[in-house]
Enzyme design. Structure first.
Site: not given
Ligand code: HDD
Length: 730
Positions: A358, A70, A144
């Protein structure tokens, strides 16, 4: 001070006035920041030049790590309000139950795979992350635009993302899943098949952020004042409907305007067309959940709307653009752990893993556990605890007590937290510790079929096209064949059609037809026309409402759309003015495209030219009359192409009076037999045939009616099954 005012003031404090006399970061007035301090006019530069040192040092450290997923995003401020207090039956969360509350929000939309500088229109899931600054603390709904996910357990997330991102040896391709490692992983991960259907559908190429759904994805809990819990699924429904681009358009847009979605969001808000969504919930109890033929803890499953209808409970409006991209959009830290009293998690293993991830990622991205003090992350609710120090601490805590229990300085050793504070729901747990997947998570194809069955023939054809495109980019044949085996389990005609595009025999190959490059070829749509009864003989749901974008359920609205008006000196200015005012009443916008910028005709000036724009940047095209102007346009290849390409992409087209001659001069004109001057509208005529496809041809005798009909056509968004589209080279 009201909740909202407090937030405004908070953010204002963090800004500096760039017009004030210049100073260093230490507040020392700066006389000259354009020349370094040198020994003599030609140097060398002196070490004592603290102005140079500070300026360069700050610049050298400007970049922070981009989000691992993202990374590419755009955001806006706004508010959320519930319609009434009816949810108090289910929750004590004030944000969901107090209609007098106007809760400030910050919403960030994103693509998943691409880096910060990648194009907006890549085929991808869109992030839909909402931060609500509620009186009970921040609530982040980090969702999402697709209601399910690729995997069931967070432990697979690093694998999914490593496979989806650009391949590590050469960083190719950027922001695209059409490559070997992604499909290798997917073909070995049957649980991804439902999500794959969504990602290969037009949901993954939205028209704009304002015109897409949002979903909380997981099942969450709401907990009421008596401590009784219900399950809840969250949905964001766009006021003006959910609509998509077509794939050819998305590809071209990536070059024509990589900021297409970002700009749309920004410009809509600046123009006062504020994006708006309704929050809808599906609420159900444990007994209901126990009857479903899927597990509500499995994030690869939806709760079909035919089983639990949506209940619309409030609205969110985005009405203010950020002041600073870095300070707000980049530094905002969303966390699934940000929930408030009256809400709770479920045991969904994907959600549980996210709850670790997160909080963790903010440390490497923002550099300190004090990221929550950044203005965009700071809650409006009071913050009071014994957490202290660490890099970049802003708060100046007073006193000597940074521990509990404490009796000094007026502290109460018996105080153990707020009575109305957060309490985890007392879920009954039992069982052995084990590392395995629950058998209730085992059906990987049932809802992939449900999604497929719920699509219209056009949407199915688009899914087949997308799969054919993506898999044709996979160099390893075994991976392609493995995917065909999965598709076979979802639908044999789909497998056969994709198989044919890949040069393989698969599925019901008798049904397959030669694939074309155009997205909407009639025989390719026809093979997918078979309807499915809503339930099977065994009573299992086979299709459901809420999944198709083209089943007629979207509200008709032209709001937020952009229309290209093709004009040249001599075009009819009064017709353009009529169109402009009708569009503006509908919340849409006209942009005049001409052979050059500036004054063209009457008071009409061109804001764009055939050299700097193309039809993909617009939702529809309109050609006014005025013989000299139209004559000039017919001689411009790009003007003719504008119409042909718009037709191919299913966009509404309107031609008025002499404007008809430009349409007659296009490939579409030739293929449809349209002449420059024949009387329009008689039944069976080329004009009447085209009208049924969203191409309006009016003779100019009643401009007001013609313009209104054009706006009504625009409100229908697209006309996807145009018979001549495949024959047009544009
Ligand atoms: Fe995630 C970012 C949505 C599964 C780990 N995720 C991130 C963002 C969104 C989502 C919208 C961007 C937030 C922003 O604008 O800063 N992610 C989802 C959805 C998931 C999902 C809807 C499943 C239902 N994500 C998911 C899993 C993991 C992560 C299973 C890890 C185990 N996601 C992350 C992250 C991020 C992230 C690495 C990257 C930057 C951040 O968090 O702040 O932690």
């Amino acid at each position: 001070m009201s909740h909202e005012n407090a937030k405004q003031q908070d953010l204002a404090r963090a800004t500096t006035d760039e017009r004030a006399p210049m100073s260093t970061n230490q507040g020392q007035p700066v006389g000259d920041d354009q020349n370094s301090l040198k020994a003599g006019g030609r140097g060398p530069t002196l070490l004592e030049d603290f102005l140079l040192r500070e300026k360069l040092q700050h610049f050298d450290h400007e970049r922070i790590p981009e989000r691992v997923v993202h990374a590419r995003g755009a955001a806006a401020h706004g508010f959320f309000e519930v319609y009434d207090d009816s949810l108090s039956e289910f929750t004590t969360a004030q944000v969901l139950t107090d209609p007098s509350l106007k809760t400030p929000v910050f919403v960030r939309f994103s693509t998943v795979a691409g880096s910060r500088g990648s194009a907006d229109t890549a085929r991808d899931v869109r992030g839909f992350a909402v931060k609500m600054y509620t009186p009970q603390g921040n609530w982040d709904l980090v969702g999402n635009n697709i209601p399910v996910f690729f995997i069931q357990d967070a432990i697979k997330f690093p694998d999914l993302i490593h496979a989806a991102k650009a391949e590590p040896h050469n960083e190719i391709p950027q922001a695209a899943t059409a490559h070997d490692t992604f499909w290798d992983f997917i073909s070995l991960t049957p649980e991804a098949m439902h999500m794959i259907m969504w990602v290969m559908s037009d949901r993954a190429i939205p028209r704009s952020y304002a015109l897409m759904d949002g979903f909380g994805v997981h099942t969450f809990r709401l907990v009421n004042a008596e401590g009784v819990a219900h399950f809840v699924k969250y949905h964001w429904k766009p006021k003006h409907g959910a609509h998509s681009l077509v794939w050819d358009e998305a590809l071209k847009l990536a070059g024509a305007d990589p900021d297409f979605h970002r700009k749309d969001l920004w410009e809509s808000i600046e123009a006062g067309n504020c994006p708006e969504w309704e929050l809808a919930v599906q609420i159900f109890d444990e007994a209901t959940a126990a009857q479903f033929d899927f597990d509500i803890l499995d994030a690869t499953k939806i709760v079909p709307e035919d089983l639990v209808p949506l209940r619309r409970v409030g609205r969110m409006v985005l009405d203010r653009n950020p002041d600073n991209f870095f300070a707000e959009t980049e530094q905002v830290a969303f966390m699934t752990t940000n929930i408030v009293p009256g809400m709770d998690f479920t045991e969904d293993p994907l959600l549980q893993g996210r709850n670790f991830s997160y909080l963790d990622t903010q440390l490497s991205r923002l550099g300190s556990p004090n990221f929550s003090e950044l203005p965009i992350n700071r809650p409006l609710a009071c913050v009071a605890n014994h957490q202290r120090d660490a890099h970049m601490r802003h708060t100046i805590n007073k006193g000597r007590v940074a521990y509990a229990p404490a009796s000094l300085d007026g502290h109460d050793p018996a105080a153990t937290g707020a009575a109305d504070g957060f309490h985890s729901h007392a879920v009954a747990l039992e069982g052995r510790k084990l590392r395995e997947r629950s058998p209730s998570f085992a059906d990987h194809y049932g809802q992939a079929k449900l999604f497929w069955n719920s699509q219209t023939a056009v949407e199915r054809a688009h899914i087949a096209k997308a799969l054919s495109f993506e898999l044709s980019k996979v160099a390893t044949r075994e991976v392609r064949v493995r995917m065909l085996d999965h598709l076979q389990q979802i639908n044999p005609v789909l497998a056969a059609q994709v198989g044919r595009a890949l040069g393989e025999t698969a599925g019901d190959s008798a049904a397959a037809v030669p694939p074309s490059a155009a997205s909407d070829k009639a025989d390719e749509i026809a093979i997918f026309a078979s309807a499915v009864s809503p339930t099977s003989a065994s009573g299992r749901l086979q299709s459901t409402r809420g999944l198709s974008l083209l089943d007629g359920s979207q509200p008709a609205s032209a709001a937020g759309r952009k229309v290209a008006v093709l004009a040249a000196p001599g075009s009819d200015a009064s017709q353009i003015l009529s169109l402009r005012s009708a569009l503006s009443c509908a919340g849409a916008q006209a942009m005049v495209v001409g052979p050059h910028l500036g004054p063209l005709t009457g008071e009409i000036a061109a804001m764009a030219t055939f050299a700097n724009s193309s039809s993909v940047l617009f939702d529809a095209v309109f050609v006014p009359g005025g013989a000299p102007g139209v004559q000039q346009l017919t001689e411009i290849g790009e003007a003719r192409r504008f119409l042909d390409e718009a037709y191919r992409h299913g966009k509404p087209i309107g031609v008025l009076a002499e404007g008809r001659a430009l349409l007659a001069a296009t490939q579409l004109g030739t293929l449809s037999g349209l002449t420059a001057t024949a009387a329009s509208g008689s039944s069976g005529s080329p004009a009447a045939t085209l009208e049924a496809q969203g191409v309006l041809i009016a003779d100019g005798s009643d401009v007001a009616t013609a313009v209104d009909r054009f706006v009504a056509t625009l409100a229908r968004h697209r006309f996807p099954d145009r018979p001549l589209a495949a024959q047009i080279a544009a």
